[in-house]
Design an enzyme around this catalytic site. Structure first.
Site, short mmCIF file in Angstrom:
data_model
loop_
_atom_site.label_atom_id
_atom_site.label_comp_id
_atom_site.label_asym_id
_atom_site.label_seq_id
_atom_site.Cartn_x
_atom_site.Cartn_y
_atom_site.Cartn_z
N GLN B 347 -10.90 7.40 -1.15
CA GLN B 347 -9.53 6.99 -1.38
C GLN B 347 -8.87 6.78 -0.03
OE1 GLN B 347 -7.49 9.49 -4.31
NE2 GLN B 347 -7.41 7.60 -5.48
N THR B 514 -10.33 14.65 -1.55
CA THR B 514 -11.63 14.99 -2.11
C THR B 514 -11.92 14.08 -3.30
OG1 THR B 514 -11.31 17.21 -1.26
CG2 THR B 514 -13.04 17.00 -2.87
N HIS B 515 -11.34 12.89 -3.28
CA HIS B 515 -11.57 11.92 -4.33
C HIS B 515 -12.71 10.98 -3.94
CE1 HIS B 515 -7.07 12.75 -5.28
NE2 HIS B 515 -7.85 13.75 -5.60
N ASN B 516 -13.88 11.55 -3.70
CA ASN B 516 -15.08 10.76 -3.42
C ASN B 516 -15.60 10.25 -4.75
OD1 ASN B 516 -14.85 13.39 -1.82
ND2 ASN B 516 -16.04 12.16 -0.42
#
Lengths: 246, 588
Positions: B347, B514-516
């Site tokens: 993101q 942590t929006h992988n």
């Protein structure tokens, strides 16, 4: 990778590693039929008390106290870094998991890499403090007639810190800029972390900015916009009203 | 030698949000289910009671609840021409660890992506023409529509007790909600929470500019709530220790507060903690999984036979599991062939700092979500003609805490240490407000995951290698939305303002998100996806994948809502179709 067989050596080393990551009573368990309950899985961290040094030599402690006192000098806003226990905090941290890099990936090969690839040092924080303080004191002895960092005038200490910050101070081996960043990060922690960790004595850091600490409930105050919060800070084991408070 | 254990119907790898939901649904269908979790057991009273939960050093700085890089990490490089090095310390992204997974440490922002995000390739092509999509961008549609997912979003929001205000109820735009959202069948199960000062000022300013602010949909309870599983959550106390922390008030939706109390009494469920699954085992045809192999904390190795293997670990850990197990063809960026690891995305975040003189923001009064957002510049909610990019971002004013080690904002030219620093920190703490964007990241031929040739985890298994950098489309998007956000900041009456849009190269040295996403994407074509619309492997029909690894690309909002909806969408098909007739749910 299909059919990859784990070696016995890998299994043993991995087991030791995983066990080391959990200091609590956590253990592998098959859990079924109910929510499990174990007492003391999350014990309060032990109170760090001033007195003896767990990691630092007296010379190292003096250097870190001097650094902390220039990074956070005493003035009308708060006591200085030395008096709020920054060095005691850092000492306890370096003697513990942080100092040993427990939990970080420390397998070789080590390479410098690109800045965006992040931390790549094979040296633990504890070792970085030891080497860098020795180099800093060597530098000062040469430049200030045999005096170490802790014994030179505050204005000179400030100049040296500024050069470390800019990375223009040559300490031989250790990178002065990286050491500045490490010390400054840890100093802020020692000023602002819960007093149980040895720094932030008297909650001085919290009082300076008006952080109420571990109060944990502000429901009545959410919509009281622009009004000062009225209660003093509390720590996990530190409350101004508690009789045991010293 | 591995010890072979008695057969189970279902083995779940990772007991976080998706794993606990699937365990609840499938034990409810009468199946015998075991979940194998790498980290420890965790629960509210035992692991994050209010006495020890508000510890910024332990949880916010030393990251006690997260995956340790020593357990497993990834290596990173920006380009295929570089040598990847291990991420030795997690900073840019923080994968969860232990029972509850990321559901323990998250803030709780629970959006649905825009309706057109699920068909973004078709939508963009139709509105702007094929040339709007750069040649190296591997954009693709989800294999299902928002309308197909809607009942599953609804179910997930009810499980969690999300608080918010609908903006579009069955096609009718609602005042106070997000007018850009897709039609919802129902209002949120809980009302929005109270707002602190910062988000209130943001919303007022945004309205004067003609934008449409709405309360960020929140998993922090605005009131006590009993979910459809009969589990009751408490009211959020705005403690200021949410993201990176467990909630001591039973007030943040998590597997612990929403699912496990209903799941654990079931005799046909078992959780095994501190056990690390090292691979999924296949039979001699390579087309059917026989179960998994795992290692417990004492180094003992076990095989767990099962009919159904559900991969429920964090997004890139799920991709790693497929690669080391030989499930699906690994993606090759030189030929463009293969699918596992393809379309990794992230993101694209940015921020604007505003100084609001003579205010008391009281930043420590905060829930995890507490804030206002606007989607006027997200997805395709605005005309992209002539802008030179596609995609967008949610613009947010949240207040997630005033934790002093990590959350004091300052301007670049403020004093960095010494007496000047003390003075500015004291002033800044109550007067600088941080606004943020969370932007979409579209996939590219050269952004992918594979196995590292050099570095290994403690089990001797190669680490996952991440090859990722920012591309011009995302950088232009970030510059555009950050400028729009700065306009709002000015309208808030900022006396000083600093806007920083995202810049290349991608770096792991500062926290971003942590929006992988991606790497095991869902699709309707086996040549461009790892799994079908139900998350079922095209190659091994009894392996299903869950989580953000399924996203073909990432949208400009938090992913958990879509993760939950895709999970319910899949388990519906498993229960109604797969269990009756195990085999591919979509013809290959």
């Amino acid at each position: 990778m299909v059919g990859h067989i784990l070696s016995r050596r890998h299994l043993l080393s991995s087991a030791a590693l995983i066990a080391a990551l959990y200091s609590s009573s956590a253990s592998a368990a098959a859990i079924s039929g109910q929510l499990p309950w174990q007492p003391d899985t999350n014990a309060m961290p032990p109170q760090v008390k001033p007195g003896t040094w767990a990691y630092f030599t007296p010379d190292e402690a003096a250097a870190v106290e001097a650094l902390a006192d220039r990074l956070i000098p005493a003035d009308e806003l708060s006591p200085g870094g030395k008096d709020v226990g920054v060095a005691a905090y850092i000492d306890a941290q370096l003697a513990g998991d942080f100092g040993k890099d427990t939990g970080l990936y420390m397998q070789p090969p080590f390479a410098d890499g690109l800045p965006g690839q992040g931390f790549q040092s094979a040296l633990t924080p504890a070792a970085r403090y030891r080497k860098s303080i020795a180099a800093l004191n060597d530098y000062c002895r040469k430049a200030y007639l045999g005096k170490v960092f802790a014994d030179i005038p505050a204005a000179d200490q400030d100049q040296i810190i500024s050069k470390m910050e800019a990375g223009t101070l040559s300490l031989g081996g250790p990178n002065s800029k990286a050491f500045f960043q490490l010390v400054w990060q840890n100093t802020k922690e020692g000023f602002f972390a819960d007093p149980i960790y040895g720094g932030n004595r008297g909650m001085a850091g919290w009082k300076m900015i008006g952080f109420p600490g571990a109060r944990y409930d502000y429901r009545d105050w959410v919509e009281k916009h622009n009004q000062p919060y009225p209660l003093p800070p509390v720590g996990m084991a530190d409350h101004p009203d508690w009789k045991s408070h010293v | 030698m591995a010890t072979k254990l008695p057969h189970k119907d279902v083995v779940i790898i990772g007991l976080g949000w998706t794993g606990s939901i699937l365990a609840y649904e499938l034990t409810g269908a009468g199946l015998d289910v075991v979940a194998i979790e790498r980290g420890p057991w965790r629960d509210t009273a035992t692991d994050f009671p209010p006495a020890t939960a508000p510890d910024e050093l332990r949880y916010g700085v030393h990251l006690d609840l997260f995956q340790r890089p020593a357990q497993s990490t990834v290596t990173l490089r920006n380009k295929t021409s570089q040598t990847a090095l291990p991420v030795r310390q997690f900073i840019s992204f923080l994968p969860g660890n232990g029972v509850g997974g990321a559901g323990v440490h998250w803030n709780g922002m629970t959006y649905r992506f825009s309706e057109s995000d699920y068909q973004v390739k078709s939508h963009v092509t139709q509105r702007y023409g094929k040339s709007a999509i750069p040649d190296d961008m591997t954009l693709q549609d989800y294999p299902m529509t928002y309308a197909e997912l809607e009942p599953h979003f609804d179910k997930f929001e009810k499980l969690l007790g999300i608080g918010g205000k609908a903006g579009n109820l069955r096609g009718t735009i609602q005042k106070g909600g997000d007018p850009f959202e897709g039609p919802r069948t129902n209002e949120y199960p809980n009302p929005p929470d109270k707002q602190p000062l910062g988000p209130t000022l943001f919303a007022k300013a945004a309205e004067t500019l003609g934008y449409h602010p709405f309360p960020v949909p929140s998993a922090n309870m605005s009131q006590s709530y009993t979910n459809p599983l009969g589990v009751t959550l408490g009211q959020c106390s705005f403690c200021g220790f949410c993201e990176r922390f467990g909630c001591g008030n039973y007030a943040k939706s998590s597997p612990q507060t929403c699912v496990l109390p209903a799941l654990m009494p079931r005799k046909n469920f078992e959780a095994r903690t501190l056990c690390n699954v090292t691979r999924i085992n296949l039979d001699s045809t390579g087309k059917k999984a026989t179960g998994v192999t795992y290692v417990d904390q004492h180094g003992a190795e076990f095989t767990q036979p099962a009919d159904l293997v559900l991969v429920c670990s964090f997004s890139f850990n799920a991709v790693h599991m497929l690669l080391v197990s030989g499930i699906g063809k690994p993606y090759d960026p030189t030929t463009g062939k293969g699918v596992v690891g393809r379309n990794y995305a992230y993101q694209c975040t940015s921020g604007v700092l505003v100084k609001l003189d003579n205010t008391l923001l009281n930043p420590f009064i905060s829930s995890g979500v507490g804030g206002m957002a606007l989607n006027d510049f997200n997805g395709d909610n605005f005309d992209h003609s002539g802008l030179g990019f596609i995609g967008g971002a949610v613009l947010q004013a949240t207040q997630t805490g005033g934790r002093p080690i990590t959350q004091i904002n300052s301007f670049g030219d403020d004093p960095k240490w010494g007496a000047g620093w003390k003075k500015s920190v004291k002033e800044n703490y109550q007067t600088i407000y941080a606004l943020g964007t969370q932007g979409s990241v579209y996939p590219y031929k050269d952004s992918y995951l594979d196995l590292d040739p050099t570095y290994k985890d403690p089990y001797g298994v190669p680490l996952l290698r991440m090859t990722f950098d920012w591309h011009p489309n995302e950088l232009k998007m970030s510059a555009f939305v950050t400028e729009k956000l700065a306009d709002v900041g000015k309208a808030m009456g900022a006396s000083r303002l600093a806007a920083s849009s995202r810049k290349a190269p991608y770096s792991v040295t500062a926290y971003q998100t942590t929006h992988n996403t991606g790497g095991a994407v869902t699709g309707d074509n086996p040549h461009t996806s790892v799994v079908n619309k139900f998350g079922q492997s095209w190659d091994v029909h009894n392996v299903f994948v869950y989580g953000a690894a399924l996203f073909p690309q990432n949208s400009g909002m938090n992913p958990t809502g879509t993760v939950g909806a895709l999970t319910y969408f899949s388990v519906d098909a498993i229960k109604s179709q797969y269990l009756k007739n195990p085999g591919p749910l979509v013809p290959v």
